[in-house]
Scaffold this motif. Structure first.
Motif, PDB file in Angstrom:
ATOM      1  N   TRP A 125       0.908  -0.845  -0.120  1.00  0.00           N
ATOM      2  CA  TRP A 125       0.045   0.033   0.160  1.00  0.00           C
ATOM      3  C   TRP A 125       0.816   1.244  -0.008  1.00  0.00           C
ATOM      4  O   TRP A 125       0.504   2.193  -0.721  1.00  0.00           O
ATOM      5  N   TYR A 156       4.042   1.786  -1.057  1.00  0.00           N
ATOM      6  CA  TYR A 156       4.634   1.850  -2.441  1.00  0.00           C
ATOM      7  C   TYR A 156       3.789   2.238  -3.676  1.00  0.00           C
ATOM      8  O   TYR A 156       3.884   2.959  -4.516  1.00  0.00           O
ATOM      9  N   ASP A 157       2.375   1.782  -3.363  1.00  0.00           N
ATOM     10  CA  ASP A 157       1.334   2.068  -4.298  1.00  0.00           C
ATOM     11  C   ASP A 157       1.176   3.492  -4.315  1.00  0.00           C
ATOM     12  O   ASP A 157       0.838   4.270  -5.278  1.00  0.00           O
ATOM     13  N   GLN A 158       0.884   4.299  -2.862  1.00  0.00           N
ATOM     14  CA  GLN A 158       0.623   5.473  -2.611  1.00  0.00           C
ATOM     15  C   GLN A 158       1.931   6.220  -3.465  1.00  0.00           C
ATOM     16  O   GLN A 158       1.850   7.286  -3.887  1.00  0.00           O
ATOM     17  N   GLU A 171       4.038   5.437  -5.759  1.00  0.00           N
ATOM     18  CA  GLU A 171       3.946   5.352  -7.429  1.00  0.00           C
ATOM     19  C   GLU A 171       2.631   6.423  -7.776  1.00  0.00           C
ATOM     20  O   GLU A 171       2.853   7.216  -8.906  1.00  0.00           O
ATOM     21  N   LYS A 172       1.514   6.288  -7.010  1.00  0.00           N
ATOM     22  CA  LYS A 172       0.657   7.342  -7.681  1.00  0.00           C
ATOM     23  C   LYS A 172       1.032   8.843  -7.325  1.00  0.00           C
ATOM     24  O   LYS A 172       0.121   9.626  -7.685  1.00  0.00           O
ATOM     25  N   GLY A 173       2.068   9.102  -6.279  1.00  0.00           N
ATOM     26  CA  GLY A 173       2.224  10.410  -6.478  1.00  0.00           C
ATOM     27  C   GLY A 173       1.577  10.991  -4.940  1.00  0.00           C
ATOM     28  O   GLY A 173       1.738  12.115  -4.875  1.00  0.00           O
ATOM     29  N   GLY A 174       0.906  10.363  -4.210  1.00  0.00           N
ATOM     30  CA  GLY A 174       0.275  10.791  -2.906  1.00  0.00           C
ATOM     31  C   GLY A 174       0.723  10.894  -1.884  1.00  0.00           C
ATOM     32  O   GLY A 174       0.632  11.811  -0.908  1.00  0.00           O
TER      33      GLY A 174
END
Length: 84
Positions: free
Chosen positions: A38, A40-42, A44-47
């Motif tokens: 989660w 690293y997903d955030q 990657e999304k730039g959040g």
């Protein structure tokens, strides 16, 4: 060298920088109770604010994370329910 005036006297830029805490993804997972995926997903999304220290090294600034959380905190005030 420049200095900054504080209530406690003069501090050097090195002292000011020392106050910035960096943590890794594992520590963030433990603190927030989320999976590493989660995080690293955030990223990657730039959040999620992060700092890249090379190709494979990512760190997170605690002050930046606190600001990020504060900006996303939702306080809901519902109607008061009165007993029937």
């Amino acid at each position: 060298m420049t200095t900054k005036h504080t209530n406690q006297g003069l501090t050097s830029p090195r002292d000011q920088f020392a106050d910035i805490a960096l943590i890794d993804a594992e520590m963030l997972c433990e603190l927030w109770g989320v999976e590493k995926e989660w995080i690293y997903d955030q990223v990657e999304k730039g959040g999620l604010p992060h700092i890249k220290l090379g190709r494979r090294t990512t760190r997170f600034s605690v002050p930046d994370l606190k600001k990020w959380m504060a900006a996303r905190t939702i306080i809901r005030r519902g109607r008061e329910r009165h007993p029937a």
